[in-house]
Design an enzyme around this catalytic site. Structure first.
Site, PDB file in Angstrom:
ATOM      1  N   GLU A 130       0.856  -1.198   0.000  1.00 45.22           N
ATOM      2  CA  GLU A 130       0.000   0.000   0.000  1.00 45.22           C
ATOM      3  C   GLU A 130       0.888   1.243   0.000  1.00 45.22           C
ATOM      4  O   GLU A 130       2.106   1.137   0.199  1.00 45.22           O
ATOM      5  CB  GLU A 130      -0.880   0.031   1.263  1.00 45.22           C
ATOM      6  CG  GLU A 130      -1.771  -1.176   1.395  1.00 45.22           C
ATOM      7  CD  GLU A 130      -2.627  -1.144   2.657  1.00 45.22           C
ATOM      8  OE1 GLU A 130      -2.533  -0.152   3.429  1.00 45.22           O
ATOM      9  OE2 GLU A 130      -3.382  -2.101   2.852  1.00 45.22           O
ATOM     10  N   ILE A 160       0.501  -3.702  -7.542  1.00 48.41           N
ATOM     11  CA  ILE A 160      -0.039  -5.060  -7.530  1.00 48.41           C
ATOM     12  C   ILE A 160       0.097  -5.664  -8.931  1.00 48.41           C
ATOM     13  O   ILE A 160      -0.533  -5.187  -9.894  1.00 48.41           O
ATOM     14  CB  ILE A 160      -1.516  -5.065  -7.066  1.00 48.41           C
ATOM     15  CG1 ILE A 160      -1.633  -4.379  -5.695  1.00 48.41           C
ATOM     16  CG2 ILE A 160      -2.068  -6.496  -7.027  1.00 48.41           C
ATOM     17  CD1 ILE A 160      -0.721  -4.931  -4.594  1.00 48.41           C
ATOM     18  N   ARG A 244      11.024 -16.622  -2.101  1.00 50.97           N
ATOM     19  CA  ARG A 244      12.195 -15.767  -2.333  1.00 50.97           C
ATOM     20  C   ARG A 244      13.311 -16.504  -3.059  1.00 50.97           C
ATOM     21  O   ARG A 244      14.024 -15.916  -3.865  1.00 50.97           O
ATOM     22  CB  ARG A 244      12.711 -15.197  -1.018  1.00 50.97           C
ATOM     23  CG  ARG A 244      11.887 -14.030  -0.591  1.00 50.97           C
ATOM     24  CD  ARG A 244      12.529 -13.191   0.469  1.00 50.97           C
ATOM     25  NE  ARG A 244      11.579 -12.144   0.804  1.00 50.97           N
ATOM     26  CZ  ARG A 244      10.968 -12.023   1.978  1.00 50.97           C
ATOM     27  NH1 ARG A 244      11.221 -12.863   2.947  1.00 50.97           N
ATOM     28  NH2 ARG A 244      10.113 -11.052   2.169  1.00 50.97           N
ATOM     29  N   LEU A 340      28.575  -5.961 -25.099  1.00 49.38           N
ATOM     30  CA  LEU A 340      27.891  -5.809 -26.393  1.00 49.38           C
ATOM     31  C   LEU A 340      28.067  -4.418 -26.983  1.00 49.38           C
ATOM     32  O   LEU A 340      27.751  -4.193 -28.155  1.00 49.38           O
ATOM     33  CB  LEU A 340      26.408  -6.136 -26.245  1.00 49.38           C
ATOM     34  CG  LEU A 340      26.168  -7.635 -26.393  1.00 49.38           C
ATOM     35  CD1 LEU A 340      25.244  -8.171 -25.331  1.00 49.38           C
ATOM     36  CD2 LEU A 340      25.630  -7.950 -27.764  1.00 49.38           C
ATOM     37  N   GLU A 365       9.155  -8.365  -3.373  1.00 51.80           N
ATOM     38  CA  GLU A 365       9.218  -9.474  -2.394  1.00 51.80           C
ATOM     39  C   GLU A 365      10.323  -9.257  -1.349  1.00 51.80           C
ATOM     40  O   GLU A 365      11.004 -10.197  -0.957  1.00 51.80           O
ATOM     41  CB  GLU A 365       9.370 -10.826  -3.097  1.00 51.80           C
ATOM     42  CG  GLU A 365       8.110 -11.225  -3.830  1.00 51.80           C
ATOM     43  CD  GLU A 365       8.163 -12.613  -4.395  1.00 51.80           C
ATOM     44  OE1 GLU A 365       8.655 -13.520  -3.703  1.00 51.80           O
ATOM     45  OE2 GLU A 365       7.716 -12.769  -5.540  1.00 51.80           O
TER      46      GLU A 365
HETATM   47  C1  LIG Z   1       7.656  -4.930 -10.492  1.00 53.18           C
HETATM   48  C2  LIG Z   1       7.049  -4.942  -9.135  1.00 53.18           C
HETATM   49  C3  LIG Z   1       6.036  -5.841  -8.859  1.00 53.18           C
HETATM   50  C4  LIG Z   1       5.439  -5.865  -7.599  1.00 53.18           C
HETATM   51  N1  LIG Z   1       4.401  -6.735  -7.373  1.00 53.18           N
HETATM   52  C5  LIG Z   1       3.771  -6.707  -6.163  1.00 53.18           C
HETATM   53  C6  LIG Z   1       2.636  -7.547  -5.932  1.00 53.18           C
HETATM   54  O1  LIG Z   1       2.223  -8.315  -6.803  1.00 53.18           O
HETATM   55  N2  LIG Z   1       2.031  -7.478  -4.722  1.00 53.18           N
HETATM   56  C7  LIG Z   1       2.448  -6.639  -3.734  1.00 53.18           C
HETATM   57  O2  LIG Z   1       1.848  -6.639  -2.668  1.00 53.18           O
HETATM   58  N3  LIG Z   1       3.514  -5.823  -3.930  1.00 53.18           N
HETATM   59  C8  LIG Z   1       4.184  -5.844  -5.122  1.00 53.18           C
HETATM   60  N4  LIG Z   1       5.253  -5.006  -5.347  1.00 53.18           N
HETATM   61  C9  LIG Z   1       5.645  -4.076  -4.308  1.00 53.18           C
HETATM   62  C10 LIG Z   1       6.956  -4.433  -3.657  1.00 53.18           C
HETATM   63  O3  LIG Z   1       6.834  -5.567  -2.843  1.00 53.18           O
HETATM   64  C11 LIG Z   1       7.435  -3.190  -2.906  1.00 53.18           C
HETATM   65  O4  LIG Z   1       7.796  -2.236  -3.904  1.00 53.18           O
HETATM   66  C12 LIG Z   1       8.601  -3.460  -2.002  1.00 53.18           C
HETATM   67  O5  LIG Z   1       8.206  -4.237  -0.893  1.00 53.18           O
HETATM   68  C13 LIG Z   1       9.260  -2.170  -1.482  1.00 53.18           C
HETATM   69  O6  LIG Z   1       8.293  -1.300  -0.984  1.00 53.18           O
HETATM   70  P1  LIG Z   1       8.280   0.242  -1.487  1.00 53.18           P
HETATM   71  O7  LIG Z   1       8.315   0.267  -2.949  1.00 53.18           O
HETATM   72  O8  LIG Z   1       7.172   0.920  -0.793  1.00 53.18           O
HETATM   73  O9  LIG Z   1       9.657   0.827  -0.986  1.00 53.18           O
HETATM   74  P2  LIG Z   1      10.086   1.342   0.545  1.00 53.18           P
HETATM   75  O10 LIG Z   1       9.601   0.347   1.494  1.00 53.18           O
HETATM   76  O11 LIG Z   1       9.585   2.730   0.634  1.00 53.18           O
HETATM   77  O12 LIG Z   1      11.612   1.269   0.404  1.00 53.18           O
HETATM   78  C14 LIG Z   1      12.377   2.218  -0.367  1.00 53.18           C
HETATM   79  C15 LIG Z   1      13.862   1.951  -0.103  1.00 53.18           C
HETATM   80  O13 LIG Z   1      14.144   2.086   1.278  1.00 53.18           O
HETATM   81  C16 LIG Z   1      14.774   0.910   1.761  1.00 53.18           C
HETATM   82  N5  LIG Z   1      14.356   0.648   3.138  1.00 53.18           N
HETATM   83  C17 LIG Z   1      13.110   0.533   3.648  1.00 53.18           C
HETATM   84  N6  LIG Z   1      13.142   0.242   4.946  1.00 53.18           N
HETATM   85  C18 LIG Z   1      14.477   0.159   5.281  1.00 53.18           C
HETATM   86  C19 LIG Z   1      15.175  -0.149   6.466  1.00 53.18           C
HETATM   87  N7  LIG Z   1      14.532  -0.438   7.611  1.00 53.18           N
HETATM   88  N8  LIG Z   1      16.533  -0.145   6.425  1.00 53.18           N
HETATM   89  C20 LIG Z   1      17.195   0.114   5.280  1.00 53.18           C
HETATM   90  N9  LIG Z   1      16.583   0.383   4.103  1.00 53.18           N
HETATM   91  C21 LIG Z   1      15.239   0.408   4.118  1.00 53.18           C
HETATM   92  C22 LIG Z   1      14.300  -0.204   0.838  1.00 53.18           C
HETATM   93  O14 LIG Z   1      15.179  -1.299   0.856  1.00 53.18           O
HETATM   94  C23 LIG Z   1      14.287   0.523  -0.489  1.00 53.18           C
HETATM   95  O15 LIG Z   1      15.584   0.525  -1.025  1.00 53.18           O
HETATM   96  C24 LIG Z   1       5.874  -4.979  -6.605  1.00 53.18           C
HETATM   97  C25 LIG Z   1       6.912  -4.076  -6.882  1.00 53.18           C
HETATM   98  C26 LIG Z   1       7.486  -4.048  -8.121  1.00 53.18           C
HETATM   99  C27 LIG Z   1       8.582  -3.069  -8.401  1.00 53.18           C
END
Ligand SMILES: Cc1cc2nc3c(=O)[nH]c(=O)nc-3n(C[C@H](O)[C@H](O)[C@H](O)COP(=O)(O)OP(=O)(O)OC[C@H]3O[C@@H](n4cnc5c(N)ncnc54)[C@H](O)[C@@H]3O)c2cc1C
Length: 385
Positions: A130, A160, A244, A340, A365
């Site tokens: 979310e 999603i 994973r 390449l 994930e």
């Molecule tokens: C192609 C794609 C497909 C996806 N498909 C799904 C799906 O089918 N279902 C679903 O539910 N979700 C899905 N997602 C969402 C995905 O799981 C999230 O994008 C992911 O969990 C990261 O959350 P965020 O994007 O909000 O990033 P954030 O949580 O905001 O993180 C941003 C950055 O901060 C870093 N960070 C966060 N917390 C910490 C910490 N405590 N310490 C150090 N670094 C930290 C993270 O590692 C990242 O580099 C998808 C995402 C993508 C890109």
């Protein structure tokens, strides 16, 4: 081209049945997936994802998910990702959407959704993320309120995969906000449930159907809850734990394909009077790429082997496999582009397509940083020697 999936590096961790499966899925991927043209836009990618689901289901390639044969799932994802990252994503989402149903759904749920999903007749989705709950899943704000024999869901999800084209969504929502992650429950929500709305696509640089959905007084029967109230977070973590290592396997598939393309190019492209492969700076790149790929495959198969042996949690092994393999694949694909030269950044080249596809694996994930926190957390829990 190098064999995808590889069965030599990880041979000691495989059963004989895996060898036949690996050869068969590798041949299928090369014959039926690698030849399909890349979708030109998001609309085409959505249609292609549905077509690929039909192919995967008809061929029986999704069945290892139902058997929870994680080594076979890894072999499948390595083969699919090397030929078609979109086909790999379709496989991944069938697993993510279905596993909670297999683990905690009643017989009717399993028959209606899991069996159909594994036969390729129903497309699944996994709705956890979310706006305010990305890495911090426990912060999710979507609620599910009990109302007689139903639950009523309200909230919104973004990022999603399969949003807008799925037949059902496995949804995480809070049944008790005060209880935090222990108040999260999991539900199967059919795409045609009243109050479920596809809001908009989120378009990626690589073909991958993604988008936002909203629940507006969305009503589902109480029988659609998977497991007990408040057990959804644990169910989600168990699902991700299992899957994973397969993300790492997909990374290996993309890296192997990139290495194959780089080797082929280095052997045939001549500059300064000889093939690129005779320059030691190029050899250094190739050697690093091959070494990192082999290490990735071993970490991936170790995690899958542990899960196949019945380990309840493979958190540490899976976190190492996913973080190492996806980071390594990014480096390998990037080096392939470099070898390449200009051809590697042409949008039509397979290596450029891999370059765009591989990036998201380090984020979804559980991002690399989160996997490293998990690994360090486990290390630090061990008593000092
Ligand atoms: C192609 C794609 C497909 C996806 N498909 C799904 C799906 O089918 N279902 C679903 O539910 N979700 C899905 N997602 C969402 C995905 O799981 C999230 O994008 C992911 O969990 C990261 O959350 P965020 O994007 O909000 O990033 P954030 O949580 O905001 O993180 C941003 C950055 O901060 C870093 N960070 C966060 N917390 C910490 C910490 N405590 N310490 C150090 N670094 C930290 C993270 O590692 C990242 O580099 C998808 C995402 C993508 C890109």
């Amino acid at each position: 081209m190098r064999a995808i999936p590889d069965i030599e590096t990880t041979r000691p961790l495989l059963e004989d049945s895996h060898l036949d499966f690996a050869r068969a899925v590798g041949e299928f991927a090369a014959r039926e997936l690698a030849v399909r043209p890349a979708p030109a836009d998001d609309e085409a990618a959505r249609r292609e994802a549905r077509a690929l689901l039909g192919l995967l289901g008809a061929g029986g390639w999704l069945q290892p998910i139902g058997r929870e044969d994680w080594r076979a799932c890894c072999l499948a994802r390595e083969a699919l990702a090397g030929a078609s990252p979109l086909a790999d994503a379709v496989f991944a989402l069938q697993a993510l959407g279905t596993l909670p149903i297999l683990a905690s759904g009643n017989a009717a749920m399993r028959q209606r959704w899991a069996d159909a999903a594994l036969a390729g007749r129903a497309m699944g989705a996994f709705a956890m993320t979310e706006k305010n709950a990305g890495s911090d899943v426990g912060a999710l704000e979507t609620t599910a309120r009990r109302d007689g024999g139903d639950y009523v869901l309200d909230g919104a999800k973004r990022f999603i995969s399969n949003a807008g084209i799925a037949d059902f969504y496995t949804v995480f929502a809070s049944t008790d906000r005060a209880a935090g992650s222990k108040g999260i429950s999991c539900f199967v929500v059919p795409a045609d449930a009243p109050g479920l709305r596809f809001v908009a696509p989120q378009v990626l640089s690589a073909p991958h159907p993604l988008g936002e959905i909203a629940f507006e007084r969305c009503r589902v029967p109480a029988a659609h809850r998977l497991g007990e109230e408040g057990r959804g977070f644990a169910l989600g973590l168990r699902t991700l734990d299992r899957l994973r290592s397969t993300v790492g396997a997909a990374a290996c598939g993309m890296a192997a394909r990139a290495l194959g393309e780089a080797l082929e190019h280095a052997r045939t492209r001549r500059q300064f009077g000889k093939p690129l492969s005779e320059f030691q700076l190029v050899q250094d790149k190739l050697a690093r790429m091959a070494g990192e790929l082999a290490a990735s495959r071993l970490l991936v198969m170790r995690a899958a082997w542990q899960a196949d042996r019945g380990a309840e949690r493979v958190t540490l092994e899976a976190a190492m496999a996913k973080s190492y393999a996806t980071e390594a694949a990014q480096r390998i694909v990037d080096e392939a582009v470099q070898i390449l030269g200009g051809e590697g950044v042409l949008a039509s080249h397979p290596v450029d397509r891999l370059y765009r596809a591989v990036r998201a694996l380090r984020i979804y994930e559980g991002a690399t940083e989160i996997q490293r926190l998990v690994i360090a957390g486990q290390l630090l829990r061990e008593p000092a020697r």
